[in-house]
Design a protein around this motif. Structure first.
Motif, PDB file in Angstrom:
ATOM      1  N   THR A  19      45.503  38.371  36.494  1.00 23.49           N
ATOM      2  CA  THR A  19      44.128  37.695  36.790  1.00 23.49           C
ATOM      3  C   THR A  19      43.883  37.759  38.281  1.00 23.49           C
ATOM      4  O   THR A  19      44.681  37.815  39.067  1.00 23.49           O
ATOM      5  CB  THR A  19      44.129  36.384  36.395  1.00 23.49           C
ATOM      6  N   MET A  20      42.457  37.805  38.557  1.00 21.78           N
ATOM      7  CA  MET A  20      41.974  37.574  39.788  1.00 21.78           C
ATOM      8  C   MET A  20      40.815  36.599  39.821  1.00 21.78           C
ATOM      9  O   MET A  20      40.020  36.428  38.809  1.00 21.78           O
ATOM     10  CB  MET A  20      41.531  39.071  40.081  1.00 21.78           C
ATOM     11  N   LYS A  53      48.537  55.540  36.169  1.00 23.45           N
ATOM     12  CA  LYS A  53      49.250  56.346  34.982  1.00 23.45           C
ATOM     13  C   LYS A  53      48.983  55.525  33.728  1.00 23.45           C
ATOM     14  O   LYS A  53      48.968  56.156  32.520  1.00 23.45           O
ATOM     15  CB  LYS A  53      50.674  56.401  35.139  1.00 23.45           C
ATOM     16  N   LEU A  54      48.864  54.271  33.622  1.00 27.39           N
ATOM     17  CA  LEU A  54      48.652  53.681  32.191  1.00 27.39           C
ATOM     18  C   LEU A  54      47.401  53.511  31.716  1.00 27.39           C
ATOM     19  O   LEU A  54      46.594  53.142  32.531  1.00 27.39           O
ATOM     20  CB  LEU A  54      49.465  52.429  32.171  1.00 27.39           C
ATOM     21  N   GLY A  55      47.240  53.394  30.442  1.00 28.18           N
ATOM     22  CA  GLY A  55      45.954  52.758  29.734  1.00 28.18           C
ATOM     23  C   GLY A  55      45.812  51.564  30.066  1.00 28.18           C
ATOM     24  O   GLY A  55      46.704  50.672  29.679  1.00 28.18           O
ATOM     25  N   GLU A  56      44.640  51.066  30.539  1.00 29.02           N
ATOM     26  CA  GLU A  56      44.712  49.663  30.708  1.00 29.02           C
ATOM     27  C   GLU A  56      43.154  48.990  30.413  1.00 29.02           C
ATOM     28  O   GLU A  56      42.275  49.665  30.309  1.00 29.02           O
ATOM     29  CB  GLU A  56      45.006  49.367  32.291  1.00 29.02           C
ATOM     30  N   GLY A  57      43.063  47.761  30.317  1.00 29.20           N
ATOM     31  CA  GLY A  57      41.567  47.080  30.116  1.00 29.20           C
ATOM     32  C   GLY A  57      41.666  45.728  30.684  1.00 29.20           C
ATOM     33  O   GLY A  57      42.513  45.009  30.654  1.00 29.20           O
ATOM     34  N   SER A  58      40.485  45.489  31.271  1.00 29.26           N
ATOM     35  CA  SER A  58      40.393  44.129  32.068  1.00 29.26           C
ATOM     36  C   SER A  58      39.168  43.604  31.739  1.00 29.26           C
ATOM     37  O   SER A  58      37.956  44.497  31.682  1.00 29.26           O
ATOM     38  CB  SER A  58      40.549  44.018  33.544  1.00 29.26           C
ATOM     39  N   LEU A  59      38.875  42.342  31.382  1.00 29.86           N
ATOM     40  CA  LEU A  59      37.490  41.706  31.058  1.00 29.86           C
ATOM     41  C   LEU A  59      36.971  41.206  32.604  1.00 29.86           C
ATOM     42  O   LEU A  59      37.743  40.431  33.202  1.00 29.86           O
ATOM     43  CB  LEU A  59      37.600  40.696  30.279  1.00 29.86           C
ATOM     44  N   ARG A  95      39.384  47.440  43.237  1.00 30.87           N
ATOM     45  CA  ARG A  95      38.565  47.463  44.894  1.00 30.87           C
ATOM     46  C   ARG A  95      37.448  46.931  44.967  1.00 30.87           C
ATOM     47  O   ARG A  95      37.027  45.917  45.940  1.00 30.87           O
ATOM     48  CB  ARG A  95      38.658  49.020  45.164  1.00 30.87           C
ATOM     49  N   MET A  96      36.658  46.836  43.871  1.00 27.39           N
ATOM     50  CA  MET A  96      35.400  46.173  43.898  1.00 27.39           C
ATOM     51  C   MET A  96      35.552  44.702  43.703  1.00 27.39           C
ATOM     52  O   MET A  96      34.802  44.056  44.459  1.00 27.39           O
ATOM     53  CB  MET A  96      34.454  46.860  42.733  1.00 27.39           C
ATOM     54  N   VAL A  97      36.373  44.125  42.907  1.00 27.45           N
ATOM     55  CA  VAL A  97      36.535  42.831  43.008  1.00 27.45           C
ATOM     56  C   VAL A  97      37.060  42.009  44.336  1.00 27.45           C
ATOM     57  O   VAL A  97      36.618  41.073  44.488  1.00 27.45           O
ATOM     58  CB  VAL A  97      37.462  42.596  41.837  1.00 27.45           C
ATOM     59  N   ILE A  98      38.139  43.031  44.860  1.00 28.27           N
ATOM     60  CA  ILE A  98      38.439  42.546  46.329  1.00 28.27           C
ATOM     61  C   ILE A  98      37.223  42.525  47.025  1.00 28.27           C
ATOM     62  O   ILE A  98      36.976  41.472  47.762  1.00 28.27           O
ATOM     63  CB  ILE A  98      39.636  43.512  46.751  1.00 28.27           C
ATOM     64  N   TRP A 147      32.640  32.167  41.288  1.00 29.85           N
ATOM     65  CA  TRP A 147      31.800  32.675  40.094  1.00 29.85           C
ATOM     66  C   TRP A 147      32.484  33.743  39.345  1.00 29.85           C
ATOM     67  O   TRP A 147      32.107  34.420  38.286  1.00 29.85           O
ATOM     68  CB  TRP A 147      30.394  33.301  40.560  1.00 29.85           C
ATOM     69  N   LEU A 148      33.377  34.676  39.985  1.00 30.33           N
ATOM     70  CA  LEU A 148      33.856  35.804  39.549  1.00 30.33           C
ATOM     71  C   LEU A 148      35.514  35.662  39.071  1.00 30.33           C
ATOM     72  O   LEU A 148      36.407  35.151  39.745  1.00 30.33           O
ATOM     73  CB  LEU A 148      33.850  36.963  40.508  1.00 30.33           C
ATOM     74  N   ALA A 149      35.704  36.318  37.784  1.00 29.62           N
ATOM     75  CA  ALA A 149      37.150  36.235  37.286  1.00 29.62           C
ATOM     76  C   ALA A 149      37.292  37.533  36.703  1.00 29.62           C
ATOM     77  O   ALA A 149      36.524  38.269  35.990  1.00 29.62           O
ATOM     78  CB  ALA A 149      37.223  34.998  36.436  1.00 29.62           C
ATOM     79  N   VAL A 150      38.888  37.835  36.545  1.00 32.04           N
ATOM     80  CA  VAL A 150      39.196  38.856  35.820  1.00 32.04           C
ATOM     81  C   VAL A 150      40.555  38.539  35.095  1.00 32.04           C
ATOM     82  O   VAL A 150      41.512  37.846  35.462  1.00 32.04           O
ATOM     83  CB  VAL A 150      39.490  40.063  36.636  1.00 32.04           C
TER      84      VAL A 150
END
Length: 426
Positions: free
Chosen positions: A347-348, A369-375, A266-269, A353-356
């Motif tokens: 990816t986003m 539900k799942l364990g997740e991680g993003s840089l 939500r914050m990235v959007i 300037w901003l990427a995920v």
């Protein structure tokens, strides 16, 4: 009455009903909405992300964008050079050529005195694939060489909550200083260049700098829960500032309520002011995020969605994905489906300037539900590299319109309802 101040300091929220009691609107007043506008720029975004997830952009990173099977060549270089530790947390690990190469590297390092620790998810690595050979072809070989291997949440009893509460993360951390994440697994579909049906299209990232320590911490938590002990202090070296990029790692685990994965999305959007490009393997966001994407279109943000096309590993999710098209196209989004193979990236790309890059799918299961991680990354050059990858992908993608596959139908609506129910419990 005074005029509102700068719009960038305001949240755009739905207004409560003007007359009488409206149960849905009343509940809405007490749930997270938007925010559709954040303070401008990296500093404002970082502060907003920190308030929401506890993670903030930090300076001092060196980054490499790695497409498809290139991630394994780079990863193996680092594993072979490891001096202290190699830590792996992965959802899918199945016997194949990639697996053999990883095993060979871990065995060699372990026999050289490097502490090698592995956590795999039994659902991704055995249960769903029906391949019960992991314990004989992978675990047995590794353990005999001194590598410590654990399963995350064995499926004893197969209670539904345990079946859904998996780790979907993909982490490789070398010496606590170098880390990898993305959509990869250790299986044959991640080899190659993503241009044929048997070779999936995916994106990963290699990072050096403070975020590698955060990723080590994430591994440590899963390691403990899976039966491993506390990691020694030497596996958490003081982070070195090695580059000019800002980054942070957002870890998320399933729970009742809004997870950090959903907060991050939500914050990235919300940060987007000019463009928002989303490439995602399982694009079927909860209604709250779908509404936020529509709002971004109304604000004039260029919204592009890139998802899998006809080659998909879960057909009901593709139907659910396509159920969102009509609303987004009506709002002004442009939607593409990747044609040569399964598009598995997560990816986003925001503005310039901003990427995920990470493991987080944009569906209710992954977000709740799942364990997740993003840089999360602030780096204009990295964004330009992602933009070039987008250009390459779009050359072999099909643009969807309302007249060309974009309209919904009863099957797509039913599929979306089913996928939303699996993950949504608030």
């Amino acid at each position: 009455m005074d005029e509102p101040q700068d719009l960038t300091e305001m949240e755009i929220l739905p207004q409560p009903g003007a007359h009488g009691f409206d149960g849905a609107r009343e509940r809405g007043r007490h749930e997270m909405h938007g925010p559709f506008v954040l303070p401008p720029g990296p500093q404002g975004f970082s502060f907003s992300l920190y308030q929401s997830t506890g993670a903030a952009l930090m300076p001092g990173h060196r980054l490499e964008l790695l497409d498809n099977g290139a991630v394994f060549d780079r990863m193996l270089e680092d594993i072979h050079a490891a001096r202290e530790s190699v830590h792996i947390l992965v959802y899918i690990w199945r016997p194949c050529d990639v697996s053999d190469r990883i095993i060979e590297a871990l065995v060699e390092r372990s026999r050289a005195g490097v502490a090698c620790r592995v956590v795999v998810d039994p659902v991704g690595s055995e249960e769903l694939s029906g391949d019960k050979d992991f314990d004989q072809k992978v675990e047995k070989v590794l353990c005999e060489a001194g590598v410590e291997v654990h399963y995350y949440r064995l499926l004893a009893g197969k209670v539904m909550g345990r079946l859904l509460g998996r780790t979907h993360q993909k982490l490789v951390i070398i010496d606590g200083r170098i880390a990898y994440t993305g959509g990869f697994g250790f299986w044959k579909v991640w080899e190659g260049n993503g241009q044929s049906p048997e070779e999936w299209r995916d994106t990963s990232v290699r990072v050096e700098g403070p975020a590698a320590r955060e990723m080590q911490l994430s591994f440590s938590r899963y390691w403990q829960e899976s039966g491993g002990g506390l990691l020694p202090p030497s596996t958490f070296p003081e982070p070195a500032l090695v580059g000019d990029s800002e980054a942070c790692f957002v870890e998320s685990s399933g729970k009742l309520g809004i997870t950090d994965a959903e907060r991050m999305v939500r914050m990235v959007i919300a940060a987007a002011r000019e463009r928002l490009w989303i490439a995602n393997a399982y694009f079927s966001p909860p209604n709250e995020i779908l509404e936020q994407l529509e709002e971004k279109c109304r604000q004039g943000v260029e919204l592009r969605i890139l998802g899998p096309g006809p080659i998909h590993d879960v057909k009901v999710i593709r139907a659910s994905q396509r159920s969102t098209y009509e609303r987004l196209l009506d709002a002004g989004a442009r939607i593409y489906e990747y044609q040569p193979s399964m598009m598995h990236a997560k990816t986003m790309l925001v503005d310039d300037w901003l990427a995920v890059v990470g493991s987080t799918n944009m569906d209710s299961l992954s977000l709740n539900k799942l364990g997740e991680g993003s840089l999360v990354i602030n780096d204009a050059e990295f964004v330009r590299k992602m933009e070039r990858c987008w250009a390459k992908d779009l050359r072999v993608s099909k643009e969807i319109s309302l007249e060309n596959g974009g309209r919904t139908n009863p099957w797509r609506r039913l599929a979306r309802r089913a996928t939303q129910l699996v993950g949504h419990d608030r």
